[in-house]
Design an enzyme around this catalytic site. Structure first.
Site, PDB file in Angstrom:
ATOM      1  N   ASP A 291       0.874  -1.164   0.000  1.00  0.00           N
ATOM      2  CA  ASP A 291       0.000   0.000   0.000  1.00  0.00           C
ATOM      3  C   ASP A 291       0.919   1.223   0.000  1.00  0.00           C
ATOM      4  OD1 ASP A 291      -3.269   0.487   1.480  1.00  0.00           O
ATOM      5  OD2 ASP A 291      -2.099   1.766   0.162  1.00  0.00           O
TER       6      ASP A 291
HETATM    7  C1  GLC Z   1      -4.209   4.344  -0.240  1.00  0.00           C
HETATM    8  C2  GLC Z   1      -5.153   3.187   0.020  1.00  0.00           C
HETATM    9  C3  GLC Z   1      -5.200   2.160  -1.077  1.00  0.00           C
HETATM   10  C4  GLC Z   1      -4.954   2.823  -2.412  1.00  0.00           C
HETATM   11  C5  GLC Z   1      -3.527   3.364  -2.391  1.00  0.00           C
HETATM   12  C6  GLC Z   1      -3.174   4.070  -3.705  1.00  0.00           C
HETATM   13  O1  GLC Z   1      -3.538   4.724   0.908  1.00  0.00           O
HETATM   14  O2  GLC Z   1      -4.983   2.495   1.255  1.00  0.00           O
HETATM   15  O3  GLC Z   1      -6.480   1.536  -1.019  1.00  0.00           O
HETATM   16  O4  GLC Z   1      -5.114   1.880  -3.455  1.00  0.00           O
HETATM   17  O5  GLC Z   1      -3.296   4.243  -1.306  1.00  0.00           O
HETATM   18  O6  GLC Z   1      -3.923   5.248  -3.826  1.00  0.00           O
END
Ligand code: GLC
Length: 747
Positions: A291
């Site tokens: 993430d």
């Molecule tokens: C965010 C979210 C995730 C998302 C990622 C990219 O923090 O937790 O769901 O896909 O970053 O934006």
């Protein structure tokens, strides 16, 4: 499971891998975040988040993007040090792709990813709502629509579906997933993966799915986002893993590791969940991305001494791609040279990434065509129609006292609440590629559907109330439609709420409207279940509108006028009061289930059950059920139930079949949804709904990861929601029945 490359494609991947330097291999494992360097130095995805959660208006965002100088890391791409970026502009995608394909040593294309959670240009209902349609064909079609629209913008990888089972509505991200039930979540997961990945008629029609967030994120303690997660293995196996297992079986290409620690080990560095469970046991042969910023946060978690240690632990655990920290590209080469990370581990990660790019056709069609770029500038009518259908099927009628609904087309309506006029509030969290001109606000929809609508803002989730507008609304209308709820920013990521009643002064506004003596129809716009005990007691009509996407205004108006008979059901239980959270229907019975006797599992100051249970939803007609009939076959139970439309108009009923394993070697839930079927019935019409419950799906995993099928008594329920008592008890034996595979124990 998943990547079904041809032999020739596999050979191309292996041949490429054999030519790559260690730096180039690690380059594929690096997703750069596009950073705004002109006076707004923050990672691109944080800007996106700020825009989607309302901290930044769309206009402010566009101004920043227009004026700020943006670092797309062109030099790093040229050196073969970038495998992916988050970009959604087709010209920019082509420009960066041209550097990767034509200016690097091996010409490996980039993969552009984005959070396309519930639609790209044609935004449809947030997942918690769409799951409540219980319409798996619809779920698949909306995903396929999003895949086509995003591919035309250069995005070939969706960070979706979000599959986190969630039982605590204080957590803002309940909005993004399919609710509290593992089976509905698994059904949703399969449909989304099919919709995103399966139309190979052209490389412009499919994308790679990314199952998130692996795993257990929805169980963050106290519903507080990013918080620690502790759970027994049997809870993990029988609930939180279920949608992911289904999605991998359906062929999902990628997954995203979750921010949270699971029993003390953050998923980012958790070899047990990433390699042993997801890759080896479930069989994901695509890649796993972290993430955002999560590898860096392993130091903050206290699981890594420094960034280099975090890089080592993540790579060894099976995390294939670093989202946005550059920790992999800055540390993995020295870790390999020091023998702390094996080159085989790098090769495995790189092979997985190259294979997904090959499967997406990026090596042969890396660019977006001029024609494709323009294809969805105007939303096609069929996409609008699908967005409307999804919106109409996802709204849930919670209460309709005195059958106030449907309203007559010429009813004198006072439309109240600032949310009613906001086009940018209908799209919900994580929508970032829509155009305001395509959004139908509830005010727009009501004006279209009814001949006599007056709008009075009066107040909303934030700010003060206008007494003048309230009195005008109460005096001038024969019926008051109050659109209240949460702003988009009050749900989604980093939006946990400790009190999930209607925010701001909306309760006070409702009290004033009710005091007028005029009938009040409450239409909710919100991204989570709300605690509605007062509203349920005092407001005659409640329609759960969620965030239904670009066609929300028309869907709500069609339901209020009766053009559409509501058929949505709740994918998550609604508590009476916040203190009941977490609350969910498939809970163990305990030795002292809640009851009037003092010494039982209950609160002194709250009801025993949810206000509105999982699976609940009203219609403008009514349905009656016969007792279920159950017969045992060798490998399945044959279940049938008669359902009759006892009302005045045609309606759609979601017939739900639950089971209870009455006595087992670990306690099992009082009910588990196992099958559902939607049936449309004319007034007076009766149908016999017949389903099979395969015995192999009647088991459970114990804490040792063993999948068990145990002979014994089962209760089989058939009803219109999870509170049904319509059941039949049957003794079932599982001789020679195939078992599902076991899970590996944590080493
Ligand atoms: C965010 C979210 C995730 C998302 C990622 C990219 O923090 O937790 O769901 O896909 O970053 O934006």
């Amino acid at each position: 499971m998943g990547i079904d490359l041809t032999k020739e494609q596999k050979n191309r991947v292996e041949e490429l891998l054999s030519k790559m330097t260690l730096t180039e291999k690690i380059g594929q494992m690096n997703q750069e975040s596009v950073s705004i360097v002109g006076g707004f130095d923050v990672p691109f995805e944080q800007l996106i988040e700020m825009m989607t959660d309302g901290r930044l208006s769309k206009e402010e965002f566009q101004n920043i993007m227009a004026t700020a100088e943006t670092d797309y890391h062109e030099d790093a791409i040229r050196e073969g040090k970038v495998g992916s970026l988050m970009v959604q502009d087709p010209e920019k995608c082509n420009e960066l792709q041209r550097i990767a394909v034509e200016e690097t040593r091996l010409g490996i294309p980039l993969i552009f990813g984005l959070d396309v959670i519930h639609g790209f240009r044609s935004v449809y209902p947030i997942a918690i709502a769409e799951a409540g349609s219980f319409d798996t064909d619809l779920m698949e079609k909306t995903a396929a629509m999003a895949a086509k629209e995003s591919r035309s913008a250069g995005v070939a990888w969706h960070f979706a579906p979000m599959l986190d089972v969630a039982r605590d509505a204080r957590w803002g991200r309940v909005s993004e997933g399919p609710g509290e039930d593992p089976y509905l979540g698994a059904t949703f997961a399969r449909a989304k993966v099919r919709g995103l990945q399966n139309d190979h008629s052209s490389t412009e029609n499919y994308v790679a799915a990314c199952l998130k967030h692996f795993v257990g994120y929805g169980a963050c303690e106290a519903g507080k986002d990013y918080n620690t997660v502790s759970m027994a293995n049997h809870i993990l196996y029988n609930n939180y893993l279920v949608p992911f297992k289904a999605a991998v079986e359906e062929g999902a290409q990628t997954a995203m590791a979750s921010f949270n620690d699971l029993n003390g080990v953050p998923s980012t560095v958790n070899k047990w969940v990433l390699r042993d469970i997801l890759k080896y046991s479930m069989g994901l042969n695509g890649f796993v991305v972290s993430d955002a910023n999560a590898i860096k946060e392993c130091v903050v978690h206290g699981i890594a001494e420094d960034e280099k240690d975090a890089a080592r632990k993540s790579a060894v655990a099976g995390l294939d791609m670093d989202m946005g920290t550059e920790i992999y590209i800055n540390n993995l080469e020295s870790l390999v040279n020091e023998g702390k990370v094996l080159v085989e581990e790098i090769d495995d990660a790189c092979r997985r990434i190259l294979s997904v790019k090959m499967w997406l056709g990026l090596f042969d069609q890396p660019y977006v065509s001029e024609e494709a770029m323009k294809r969805y500038e105007e939303i096609p009518e069929e996409h609008k129609a699908l967005a409307l259908k999804a919106a109409e099927e996802s709204a849930v009628l919670l209460k309709n006292e005195g059958n106030i609904l449907p309203l007559k087309k010429d009813a004198k309506i006072s439309l109240v609440g600032t949310l009613a006029e906001k086009k940018d509030e209908v799209v919900g969290a994580w929508a970032m590629s829509w155009k305001e001109k395509d959004c139908v606000s509830i005010l727009d929809g009501m004006k279209q559907e009814f001949s006599n609508v007056e709008y009075y803002p009066c107040g909303g989730p934030e700010g003060e109330l206008s007494e003048d507008e309230i009195s005008a609304a109460c005096n001038n209308g024969d019926v008051i439609v109050a659109v209240l709820g949460e702003t988009v920013a009050m749900s989604g990521e980093a939006a946990s709420r400790a009190d999930i009643t209607l925010p701001g002064k909306q309760r006070k506004l409702l009290e004033k409207l009710i005091a007028s003596g005029k009938p009040v129809v409450l239409v909710l716009m919100n991204g989570r279940p709300l605690a509605l005990s007062w509203e349920a007691e005092n407001v005659p009509v409640i329609l759960e509108g969620w965030h239904l996407g670009i066609q929300m205004g028309n869907a709500i108006a069609h339901i209020l006028s009766g053009k559409k008979n509501p058929e949505g059901r709740l994918s998550s239980s609604f508590p009476a009061v916040t203190g009941q959270c977490p609350i969910y229907y498939n809970h163990p019975n305990t030795g002292r289930p809640a009851g009037n006797f003092k010494f039982t599992s209950r609160y002194l100051d709250a009801p025993f059950t949810a206000l509105y249970p999982f699976g609940y939803g009203l219609s403008y007609t009514s349905f009656e059920y016969s007792d279920p009939e159950v017969s045992e076959e060798k490998d399945a139970l044959d279940i049938s139930v008669k359902v009759k439309n006892t009302g005045e108009r045609e309606g759609v009923e979601t017939v739900q079949f639950y089971m209870q394993d009455v006595a087992a070697s670990i306690v099992r839930p009082v009910k588990e949804l196992k099958v559902f079927e939607k049936v449309s019935l004319k007034p007076g019409e009766e149908k016999t709904v017949k389903v099979k419950l395969f015995k192999k799906n009647m088991g459970f995993w114990n804490n040792q990861g063993k999948y068990l099928l145990e002979d014994g008594f089962f209760r089989i329920y058939a009803g219109s929601d999870s509170a049904t008592e319509n059941c039949k008890e049957i003794r079932v034996s599982f001789d020679d029945v195939e078992r599902l595979s076991d899970y590996p124990m944590e080493k």
